[in-house]
Design an enzyme around this catalytic site. Structure first.
Site, short mmCIF file in Angstrom:
data_model
loop_
_atom_site.label_atom_id
_atom_site.label_comp_id
_atom_site.label_asym_id
_atom_site.label_seq_id
_atom_site.Cartn_x
_atom_site.Cartn_y
_atom_site.Cartn_z
CE LYS A 234 -74.70 -13.61 20.31
NZ LYS A 234 -73.70 -14.43 21.01
CD GLU B 3 -59.62 -15.75 28.29
OE1 GLU B 3 -60.25 -15.62 27.24
OE2 GLU B 3 -59.77 -15.01 29.29
NE ARG C 82 -58.14 -11.28 27.81
CZ ARG C 82 -59.40 -10.89 27.99
NH1 ARG C 82 -60.38 -11.76 27.80
NH2 ARG C 82 -59.68 -9.68 28.38
#
Length: 620
Positions: free
Chosen positions: A283, A370, A398
């Site tokens: 990253k 979630e 969600r």
């Protein structure tokens, strides 16, 4: 000033077809230009940065090997898709990204035929690509479907549900795991690259399938062969799990070696069935400050790329709502050891950094899960704990079934701290918290609160925490009106509103972030202005009083009108057989696109000027 003339290869790339005209030897220089151009444009516009830096070579290789847009790429979440946007005809508009009428922050089907699926929430790519593969195959098409998912997104249960289904169907699907955190990766090197070439080759694949057919009539021999292959692979690659799900696992390989990526993808393109390619990337690759601190450079404001740090905002005497929550959480944890903090991979965004450091045994980051976060909280509450679920309004959608089935039906003590409620701005409709009044108000046992300012936020969090049963406090992104926060904690009387300005004829009932602009508009109208505080239960006693003493009621909320706070007032008046003019002001019945939060509030007539104009028109 950087212009496209500084990028001799990239300036002529207007679509992936132009990428495919290049020689393989030109791909590495193209990747270099693409990374430099990405840095240049994001430094002007701000936006998601370090994730895209890590997928430059992968993006080049995918568009080089696959016949996009006929072959289709599904990017999970979409943080890493800026290089994809640059190569697909949007490079000259990249400095408009995340601005009003500019390039979308995420892949968007309405924006480009190369954006195969609209994303923004995580862990959806494999399900979507599988659905596309099934429908395409039923039409007799020979399209290649590729899902690109990160090591964070793959922690979401939905990703494994999709892989389980794809393996059972023997679907023609390629899943690419972009592993940029080294979380499940052994060292990547020449031997591993050599093994990957073998495992992804046509010869190996045909031998594998031929052996399967030949040995299937001898179950014991086939089982021995299968396990031998599995264990041989297991010695050099971590693919056993994916093999068990029915995927042909390849990797891990260096995700910044564009030549290796191209050769591997060309092999995998001609193999059928479920395939899983594991690549390892860095990253922030190619920009040293982002390599050093990829989290800080995940989403950035405009910055100077010649400096090794991001610009620091001027210190503010007023905290953000997120900071108010973070401070309250630590203060409350010091007072009550039953408090537990839960976040689905949003420690920094939800303000739990200090809490995680001070109370590590009481802090739970469940990754991008979630549904699990909410049911975990329910289980903790069953044992006498007092869990606080810190979550964005849009992400709690969600876990709606878990909120109803596991928390509300059992009337458990779970406090939901809903950040980023209402319009969030540059991230657009996928991240807007436009619906939580509506989806929480209809749940029995649920206490629903919205603070008008920073101090009320702290007091509401305390009120919800000591309340018996499920409760929620929703607050917007950024700062409030600048009210000083009282360190003392005092419970608010449940269901009681507060008259903030006494007027006549017109009464404005406002919730949360809308109280401040409603006050401004109300004073010009000579209206009574009420801080309603509670969406559920609403202050019916005060509403009755206002209905008798005023000619017009106006409700104002930063939520869709359908089923929202204004609807609660309408329902009550109707039940009481009270007929009077009522104007409901809120978010429109449409998805509000990106822009600054201030621009979007003005667009929806939810600033003081817009509220005043709507009120005057209605009352005229």
């Amino acid at each position: 000033m950087n212009t496209l003339h500084n990028y001799p290869l990239l300036k002529d790339i207007n679509s992936p077809a132009d990428v495919r005209k290049l020689s393989k030897s030109q791909l590495k220089p193209l990747a270099k230009e693409l990374r430099e151009f990405l840095t240049h444009t994001v430094s002007i516009s701000g936006g998601h940065f370090s994730a895209g830096l890590g997928t430059v070579e992968l993006t080049v290789a995918l568009h080089y090997v696959f016949d996009t847009p006929s072959d289709q790429l599904v990017w999970d979440v979409g943080h890493q898709a800026y290089p994809h946007k640059i190569l697909t005809g949007r490079k000259e508009r990249m400095t408009t990204i995340r601005t009003k009428d500019g390039v979308s922050a995420f892949p968007n089907r309405a924006e480009s035929e190369y954006d195969a699926f609209g994303v923004g929430h995580s862990s959806t790519s494999i399900s979507a690509a599988l659905g596309m593969a099934i429908a395409s195959e039923l039409k007799g098409e020979d399209k290649k479907m590729v899902a690109i998912i990160g090591d964070g997104s793959i922690t979401g249960g939905m990703a494994f549900e999709a892989m389980n289904h794809a393996g059972a169907l023997d679907a023609n699907l390629l899943v690419i795991l972009n592993d940029n955190d080294m979380s499940i990766s052994p060292p990547v090197g020449a031997m591993n690259n050599y093994l990957t070439k073998i495992l992804s080759s046509k010869f190996y694949s045909s031998m594998r399938e031929g052996s399967k057919k030949a040995l299937s009539s001898m179950p014991s021999v086939w089982e021995l062969a299968r396990r031998t292959e599995e264990h041989m692979k297991g010695m050099v690659v971590p693919g056993t799990l994916f093999e068990e799900l029915g995927f042909n696992y390849i990797g891990p390989i260096d995700g910044h070696d564009v030549d290796m990526l191209v050769s591997t993808l060309e092999n995998l393109k001609h193999i059928t069935g479920p395939r899983f390619l594991h690549i390892v990337t860095q990253k922030g690759k190619g920009y040293p400050p982002a390599e050093k601190d990829p989290l800080a450079y995940h989403g950035v404001p405009a910055f100077d790329p010649t400096k090794d740090c991001l610009p620091k905002s001027a210190p503010s005497p007023h905290p953000t709502y997120t900071e108010v929550f973070g401070e309250w959480l630590c203060d409350m944890a010091a007072l009550d050891e039953r408090l537990l903090g839960i976040t689905p991979a949003m420690r920094e965004g939800s303000g739990l950094v200090k809490f995680s450091e001070c109370y590590p045994r009481r802090y739970f980051d469940v990754a991008i899960a979630e549904q699990h976060a909410v049911t975990l909280a329910a289980g903790q509450a069953c044992q006498g704990a007092k869990p606080v679920v810190a979550i964005y309004s849009t992400f709690l959608q969600r876990a709606y079934d878990q909120m109803i089935h596991d928390v509300a039906i059992q009337n458990l003590d779970v406090l939901f701290a809903l950040d980023r409620a209402g319009l969030v701005g540059p991230d657009g409709p996928t991240h807007a918290g436009s619906f939580d009044y509506s989806y929480m108000r209809c749940i029995p046992n649920m206490l629903v609160m919205a603070p008008a300012d920073e101090n009320e936020c702290r007091q509401m969090l305390y009120t919800g925490f000591i309340h018996e049963g499920p409760a929620s406090v929703r607050y917007p992104r950024g700062k409030g009106p600048g009210v000083a926060v009282n360190k003392d904690m005092t419970a608010l009387p449940i269901g009681k509103a507060e008259v903030r300005h006494q007027g006549s004829r017109i009464a404005i009932l406002a919730w949360g972030s809308m109280v401040a602009p409603a006050m401004e508009a109300g004073k010009q109208l000579g209206a009574t202005v009420v801080n309603m505080r509670f969406v559920k239960p609403i202050d019916t006693e005060l509403i009755l009083e206002l209905a008798k003493s005023h000619e017009v009621l106006i409700t104002v909320e930063e939520n869709v009108l359908a089923g929202g706070a204004g609807s609660a007032v309408n329902d009550f008046l109707q039940a009481q057989h009270i007929l009077m003019p009522v104007l409901n002001i809120g978010l429109p019945d449409s998805f509000v696109e990106q822009g600054t939060r201030e621009e979007l509030l003005a667009l929806c007539d939810l600033d003081a000027k817009g509220i005043l104009a709507q009120a005057e028109k209605f009352c005229a």
